[in-house]
Design an enzyme around this catalytic site. Structure first.
Site, mmCIF file in Angstrom:
data_model
loop_
_atom_site.group_PDB
_atom_site.id
_atom_site.type_symbol
_atom_site.label_atom_id
_atom_site.label_comp_id
_atom_site.label_asym_id
_atom_site.label_seq_id
_atom_site.Cartn_x
_atom_site.Cartn_y
_atom_site.Cartn_z
ATOM 1 N N PRO A 184 -6.419 5.573 -10.039
ATOM 2 C CA PRO A 184 -7.375 6.051 -9.252
ATOM 3 C C PRO A 184 -6.670 6.050 -7.822
ATOM 4 C CG PRO A 184 -8.122 4.258 -10.816
ATOM 5 C CD PRO A 184 -6.750 4.450 -10.998
ATOM 6 N N CYS A 185 -7.635 6.341 -6.597
ATOM 7 C CA CYS A 185 -7.134 6.466 -5.320
ATOM 8 C C CYS A 185 -6.749 5.043 -4.853
ATOM 9 C CB CYS A 185 -8.355 7.080 -4.344
ATOM 10 S SG CYS A 185 -9.746 5.867 -4.028
ATOM 11 N N LEU A 186 -6.070 5.190 -3.892
ATOM 12 C CA LEU A 186 -5.234 3.911 -3.206
ATOM 13 C C LEU A 186 -6.239 3.076 -2.904
ATOM 14 C CD1 LEU A 186 -2.266 5.408 -1.218
ATOM 15 C CD2 LEU A 186 -2.315 4.262 -3.602
ATOM 16 N N SER A 188 -9.042 2.110 -4.038
ATOM 17 C CA SER A 188 -9.670 1.211 -5.249
ATOM 18 C C SER A 188 -8.905 0.066 -5.296
ATOM 19 C CB SER A 188 -9.561 2.048 -6.512
ATOM 20 O OG SER A 188 -8.365 2.120 -6.981
#
Length: 288
Positions: A184-186, A188
């Protein structure tokens, strides 16, 4: 409904996915380069190659929350699939709801993404597709609400295709990222209610890159209040991280990046571990 999938079923389910997407006309795919959106993109490409079908475009959001290696991955996988691919710069880092990093942060992130994709879709007379699969529906994912509000279609979830089945289809399509771990994106990685800033996102990216360059692949560097780094790796790699401290002075490297304290989570890598506090809080409220 969960379809489930064996290797003998991959072809049939893939064909159903291709037919479903092919019936939608022109499509724009929110494309991260991960296995879910890649399967949607590959199916769309096959659908649009058939006579009388529409067009497809994969679009990747470029922002501070995109890990450096993921931008390269998205370009490479799009090239393997043979789908037209663009990047669009999004501005979620300038939006208060996102920066404040409450439990609904993902809503503001996806809302921003779809706001940037909608003009592209309108110009192409297309619908927007995401890589949401059946398993995603059971997790804490406020971004799904943003998708519903923006009329984003979810062909995988709509056909009851779960993550395991997605990987089977990806393998049948011959995608190089069929076994790619979720990433997932940073944002998160940042504990809820700790503000999301470009500096913190860059620090996480640098820390994870440092570990990857030393052979630790599937991992997360979580950032907690007080600029504390909590490293999560697979249980069998815990000693590798300890050795990196002994050999390469991991703590010194992380301190130079701007972390004040560094910890190793002995429970190992757990996808969505930041949501555990939300689950605990929800249980406490129900039991009061």
């Amino acid at each position: 409904m969960n379809i489930g999938c064996s290797s003998s079923q991959d072809n049939d389910i893939a064909e159903r996915l291709i037919d479903s997407i092919g019936s939608m006309g022109n499509v724009v795919i929110a494309f991260s380069g991960g296995v879910d959106s890649s399967v949607v993109a590959a199916a769309a490409t096959r659908a649009m190659n058939r006579p009388g079908r529409g067009s497809c475009l994969a679009v990747t959001a470029r922002s501070p929350s995109l890990a450096s290696w993921q931008a390269e991955l998205a370009s490479r996988v799009a090239g393997e699939i043979g789908i037209a691919h663009d990047f669009v710069a999004t501005d979620e880092i300038e939006r208060d709801g996102y920066v404040q990093n409450g439990a609904d942060r993902c809503f503001y992130c996806k809302q921003t993404l779809y706001e940037f994709l909608q003009p592209i879709a309108v110009e192409r007379n297309a619908v927007i597709l995401s890589g949401t699969n059946l398993d995603d529906l059971g997790d804490h994912r406020p971004g799904l609400v943003a998708g519903n509000l923006a009329d984003v279609r979810t062909p995988l979830a709509d056909l009851g295709i779960d993550k395991q089945t997605v990987r089977g289809i990806a393998d049948w399509f011959g995608l190089s990222n069929a076994d790619l771990p979720a990433s997932p994106c940073l944002a998160s990685r940042i504990a809820y209610n700790v503000e999301v800033t470009s500096d913190r996102l860059a620090r996480i990216d640098a820390a994870e890159t440092w570990l990857r360059e030393r052979g630790v692949g599937d991992l997360r560097v979580r950032l907690h209040a007080g600029e504390l780094a909590r490293i999560e790796v697979m249980p069998e790699r815990l000693m590798d991280v300890v050795e990196l401290q002994q050999q390469d002075s991991l703590v010194a490297a992380f301190t130079e990046m701007g972390f004040r304290n560094v910890t190793l989570d002995l429970r190992g890598l757990r996808s969505g571990s930041m949501n555990e506090a939300l689950v605990t809080l929800s249980s406490m409220q129900v039991n009061r």
